[in-house]
Write a protein that holds these residues in place. Structure first.
Motif, PDB file in Angstrom:
ATOM      1  N   TYR A   4      12.030  22.458  13.207  1.00 47.34           N
ATOM      2  CA  TYR A   4      10.542  22.808  13.167  1.00 47.34           C
ATOM      3  C   TYR A   4       9.453  21.764  12.491  1.00 47.34           C
ATOM      4  N   ILE A   5       8.443  21.919  12.912  1.00 42.95           N
ATOM      5  CA  ILE A   5       7.430  21.175  12.079  1.00 42.95           C
ATOM      6  C   ILE A   5       6.748  22.255  10.873  1.00 42.95           C
ATOM      7  N   PRO A   6       6.742  22.051   9.924  1.00 41.82           N
ATOM      8  CA  PRO A   6       6.222  22.928   8.936  1.00 41.82           C
ATOM      9  C   PRO A   6       4.676  22.801   9.045  1.00 41.82           C
ATOM     10  N   ALA A   7       4.066  24.089   8.867  1.00 41.36           N
ATOM     11  CA  ALA A   7       2.674  24.301   8.916  1.00 41.36           C
ATOM     12  C   ALA A   7       2.209  24.299   7.263  1.00 41.36           C
ATOM     13  N   LEU A   8       0.813  23.936   7.011  1.00 46.61           N
ATOM     14  CA  LEU A   8       0.332  23.971   5.735  1.00 46.61           C
ATOM     15  C   LEU A   8      -0.633  25.428   6.008  1.00 46.61           C
ATOM     16  N   PRO A   9      -0.531  26.089   4.983  1.00 38.49           N
ATOM     17  CA  PRO A   9      -1.470  27.280   5.057  1.00 38.49           C
ATOM     18  C   PRO A   9      -2.887  26.895   4.829  1.00 38.49           C
ATOM     19  N   GLU A  10      -3.762  27.572   5.593  1.00 42.18           N
ATOM     20  CA  GLU A  10      -5.157  27.243   5.877  1.00 42.18           C
ATOM     21  C   GLU A  10      -6.063  26.963   4.597  1.00 42.18           C
ATOM     22  N   GLY A  11      -6.345  25.851   4.682  1.00 45.96           N
ATOM     23  CA  GLY A  11      -7.351  25.273   3.512  1.00 45.96           C
ATOM     24  C   GLY A  11      -6.498  24.491   2.666  1.00 45.96           C
ATOM     25  N   GLU A  12      -5.113  24.374   2.664  1.00 48.42           N
ATOM     26  CA  GLU A  12      -4.270  23.560   1.873  1.00 48.42           C
ATOM     27  C   GLU A  12      -4.428  22.072   2.230  1.00 48.42           C
ATOM     28  N   LYS A  13      -4.730  21.315   1.378  1.00 49.18           N
ATOM     29  CA  LYS A  13      -4.872  19.856   1.718  1.00 49.18           C
ATOM     30  C   LYS A  13      -3.725  19.008   2.259  1.00 49.18           C
ATOM     31  N   GLU A  14      -3.948  18.100   3.410  1.00 49.39           N
ATOM     32  CA  GLU A  14      -2.897  17.533   3.772  1.00 49.39           C
ATOM     33  C   GLU A  14      -2.742  16.190   3.013  1.00 49.39           C
ATOM     34  N   THR A  15      -1.615  15.930   2.515  1.00 49.51           N
ATOM     35  CA  THR A  15      -1.150  14.683   1.935  1.00 49.51           C
ATOM     36  C   THR A  15      -0.246  13.616   2.550  1.00 49.51           C
ATOM     37  N   LEU A  16       0.195  14.014   3.800  1.00 50.17           N
ATOM     38  CA  LEU A  16       0.925  13.023   4.679  1.00 50.17           C
ATOM     39  C   LEU A  16       0.229  12.104   5.141  1.00 50.17           C
ATOM     40  N   PRO A  17       0.498  10.561   5.146  1.00 55.00           N
ATOM     41  CA  PRO A  17      -0.072   9.539   5.336  1.00 55.00           C
ATOM     42  C   PRO A  17      -0.289   9.370   6.988  1.00 55.00           C
ATOM     43  N   ASP A  18       0.735   9.842   7.676  1.00 57.95           N
ATOM     44  CA  ASP A  18       0.719   9.727   9.024  1.00 57.95           C
ATOM     45  C   ASP A  18       0.143  10.811   9.848  1.00 57.95           C
ATOM     46  N   VAL A  19      -0.370  11.723   9.323  1.00 51.76           N
ATOM     47  CA  VAL A  19      -0.895  12.917   9.813  1.00 51.76           C
ATOM     48  C   VAL A  19      -2.619  12.794   9.891  1.00 51.76           C
ATOM     49  N   ASN A  20      -3.063  12.557  11.370  1.00 52.46           N
ATOM     50  CA  ASN A  20      -4.257  12.229  11.590  1.00 52.46           C
ATOM     51  C   ASN A  20      -5.484  13.271  10.980  1.00 52.46           C
ATOM     52  N   PRO A  21      -6.318  13.009   9.984  1.00 52.00           N
ATOM     53  CA  PRO A  21      -6.929  14.062   9.363  1.00 52.00           C
ATOM     54  C   PRO A  21      -7.793  14.866  10.089  1.00 52.00           C
ATOM     55  N   ASN A  22      -8.275  14.336  11.482  1.00 50.72           N
ATOM     56  CA  ASN A  22      -8.855  15.358  12.340  1.00 50.72           C
ATOM     57  C   ASN A  22      -8.108  16.134  13.234  1.00 50.72           C
TER      58      ASN A  22
END
Length: 695
Positions: A388-406
């Protein structure tokens, strides 16, 4: 005297009926390009003038349908929803008040109030013709502009180019001939644009070009004949079929094409090259429809996408191929479904081994993060290890470079979508006798179960430690467009996004009764907030019936799911209600974005009475035909017929069905039966018949 009068009346009635029947043979006359030109919320449809699947498309250049100014005369729209690449201006003005506009699929006419000019336009595949006549006698100056390019003017001839994205250029050659302006377009060169113009327009009058366009549309639309229904029903049906033909577009020019995937001009070696396809939307119904009525074009499209994967250098099958390259929009890699569906239905005339490698590479090597063309990293490794693809809790900052910030991770949508993609990959591997791969990807296709929450009976995001994200609201958690967990739609829509294993999904819900009850609640659950608040967060989630969204493609198969749980009459009721509520012959006649034929193909199938719930599986779910008779003229020369003599606005329920005279106990028809030209006959009634399709 009375007999004579009666004969006159009968003769008049007969003549009227004959004239009506004759008018009905011109399918293109039922098309209303303005249907849906005013949107409910996001992007409307556009009144596109083009020939079926052709490179040259023209849309009146204005802010929106209600605008009272035209910005010149358009010459080519290079992408779905794009703006014109060149504009033609009469006299010194750049914006014109206009009136008496008429738009048909093959032509356009309008009166420019000042400088008092009457304009007519007719389209061919790679060229067009404007007739400009001034009410003052003389047409004033003519100007051709480009937003980002160069134009040369030599007497009565204009030529030049406009730069598009990713190094792509579109070229034009235009020549004035008395009151007519003839032009050609090309993605190769100005010289090729001139050749395209001369090949298609030389020696032909405006009327001949217009008639050729009309004939081309009648041939294309006539692949599906309908009887019965109302005039509005036929308009909605044939307008939807016209929308389906807007894409994909053939960009081969005299046996050559420019590819934005390697910026080279190639020979097409006799196979026309196609592009401009938003596959996340179109794989569901548009490509399955083409497999039925235009399999040759579908074969050419499949071949084109294999070439793109080779030309780009990554070896990845494209997901959003456009004139300017692959934009990699949306989530998952659903192009694999096109190949699986083609193979399941007997279309094998392409390099299946290459297709398999390119589809597999896109799923295994490209990042699974949405809207990204980067190579896979931690996210892909986690999916391979944990399913499965892991989720971030709402509000946690994304750190993965391949994830589109929008666009965020969309972990539930990607997990469900990739599970389906891997099922499709297993089907292709099985065709190639790759048993080990087929078994592996079949097992992977069950990954959707890893995010099913049995306590709520929803697909629920998990973090990297395997814990459910809490607290959670299946309507509103996930921020804008619910993208932190889903994608454009909320958890109520993605609750049903398991096209490939509906039987397994029914078991997860606890059996058919609970499954249907949960489906019912989807159509009944209130928005939970004011419309202002709901659509401010979920603007793609329109066309609502409860939490069901008729306006977004992941919902298209949902009304048909009752068929799989023994309550086919509810599918029949829902489909008819949805068609009546959301698809109408008026300016707001579509509930949401028409993403290049995907939603319109749903309408075509559903009004005919069938739907391909699972691309990759050779069967169709039976719905409720709007018409008393439908004839699908198939690519193999046969005709599949659906007869429902009693069908009406009230008689929407199927009480009995036969296929070539044999009882059809279940609400499904195999592709084999369709392909052999069988006849499906449905007895319709105005009351639910719960016993039919119960097993």
């Amino acid at each position: 005297m009375k007999q004579s009068r009666l004969r006159s009346i009968l003769a008049a009635v007969l003549l009227s009926a004959m004239l009506s029947a004759a008018q009905g043979r011109d399918y293109v006359d039922y098309v209303n390009p303005m249907m849906g030109n005013i949107s409910h919320l996001l992007v409307p449809t556009f009144p596109t003038v083009h020939l079926p699947n052709s490179m040259l498309r023209v849309v009146p250049e204005r802010a929106d349908y209600t605008a009272d100014l035209l910005h010149g005369l358009p010459l080519i729209t290079t992408s779905h929803r794009g703006r014109s690449a060149f504009n033609l201006f009469i006299d010194e003005a750049t914006d014109y008040q206009y009136d008496n506009e008429e738009i048909r699929p093959y032509g356009y006419s309008v009166c420019l109030i000042e400088p008092q000019v009457q304009v007519r336009f007719a389209v061919s595949h790679q060229s067009g013709i404007y007739e400009v006549r001034s009410e003052k006698g003389e047409v004033g100056s003519i100007r051709l502009t480009t937003q980002n390019g160069h134009i040369d003017h030599d007497g009565d001839t204009w030529s030049g180019f406009q730069n598009l994205d990713n190094g792509t250029r579109v070229y034009i050659y235009l020549k004035v001939d008395e009151a007519e302006l003839r032009y050609g377009v090309s993605f190769i060169s100005v010289e090729q644009a001139r050749k395209n113009m001369e090949r298609e327009l030389a020696g032909k009058t405006f009327e001949q070009i217009e008639q050729a366009g009309r004939d081309a549309w009648n041939r294309a639309l006539g692949k599906i004949e309908v009887e019965g229904g109302t005039d509005d029903d036929r308009t909605v049906f044939y307008t939807s079929l016209y929308r389906y033909y807007e894409r994909q577009v053939c960009i081969s020019e005299d046996g050559r094409y420019y590819s934005a995937f390697d910026h080279q001009v190639h020979s097409d070696h006799g196979t026309p090259f196609y592009t401009d396809d938003w596959i996340w939307d179109t794989y569901r119904a548009a490509h399955p429809l083409r497999l039925l009525i235009d399999a040759g074009t579908e074969r050419d499209i499949l071949r084109s996408y294999i070439l793109m994967s080779e030309q780009e250098g990554t070896g990845w099958i494209p997901t959003f191929p456009e004139v300017t390259g692959d934009s990699r929009r949306m989530n998952s890699n659903h192009t694999v479904a096109m190949y699986a569906d083609a193979l399941s239905k007997g279309l094998t005339d392409f390099d299946v081994e290459k297709a398999y490698r390119a589809c597999r590479a896109a799923i295994e090597e490209k990042t699974l993060a949405p809207w990204s063309a980067m190579k896979g990293g931690w996210l892909n490794r986690f999916y391979r290890d944990h399913g499965y693809i892991p989720a971030l809790p709402e509000g946690e900052k994304e750190t993965l470079p391949d994830v589109n910030p929008n666009e965020k991770r969309q972990p539930v949508a990607v997990t469900l979508g990739t599970s389906y993609d891997e099922w499709c990959l297993s089907r292709i591997a099985s065709f190639l006798s790759k048993k080990k791969d087929a078994n592996y990807y079949q097992q992977r296709s069950q990954n959707y179960r890893n995010i099913y929450n049995p306590a709520t009976r929803f697909f629920h995001p998990k973090d990297s430690l395997g814990q459910w994200i809490e607290p959670f609201d299946y309507r509103f958690s996930g921020g804008m467009g619910a993208r932190e967990f889903y994608g454009e739609n909320n958890g109520w829509v993605y609750r049903w996004d398991v096209q490939h294993d509906i039987a397994g999904l029914i078991r997860l819900h606890g059996g058919p009764a609970q499954f249907c009850a949960d489906l019912d609640q989807t159509f009944r659950e209130p928005l939970g907030r004011s419309k202002f608040e709901f659509f401010a967060q979920l603007p793609d989630h329109t066309g609502n019936v409860g939490q069901f969204s008729m306006a977004n493609e992941p919902s298209l198969h949902v009304p048909y799911l009752y068929n799989y749980a023994g309550q086919a009459w509810k599918t029949q009721k829902r489909i008819r209600e949805l068609l009546r509520q959301w698809f109408r012959n008026d300016l707001m006649g579509l509930p949401g974005d028409e993403d290049g034929g995907g939603m319109s193909a749903f309408v075509v199938f559903s009004m005919a009475g069938l739907y391909p719930v699972t691309p990759g599986r050779a069967e169709y779910a039976v719905g409720s035909p709007v018409f008393t008779k439908v004839r699908l003229h198939l690519s193999n020369g046969r005709t599949f017929t659906i007869e429902a003599p009693a069908a009406s606005a009230r008689a929407k329920y199927v009480s009995e069905a036969t296929l070539d005279g044999q009882q059809l106990p279940a609400p499904f028809v195999s592709h084999e039966a369709v392909a052999r030209g069988a006849t499906l006959r449905l007895q319709m009634t105005d009351r639910p018949a719960p016993l039919w399709g119960e097993d």
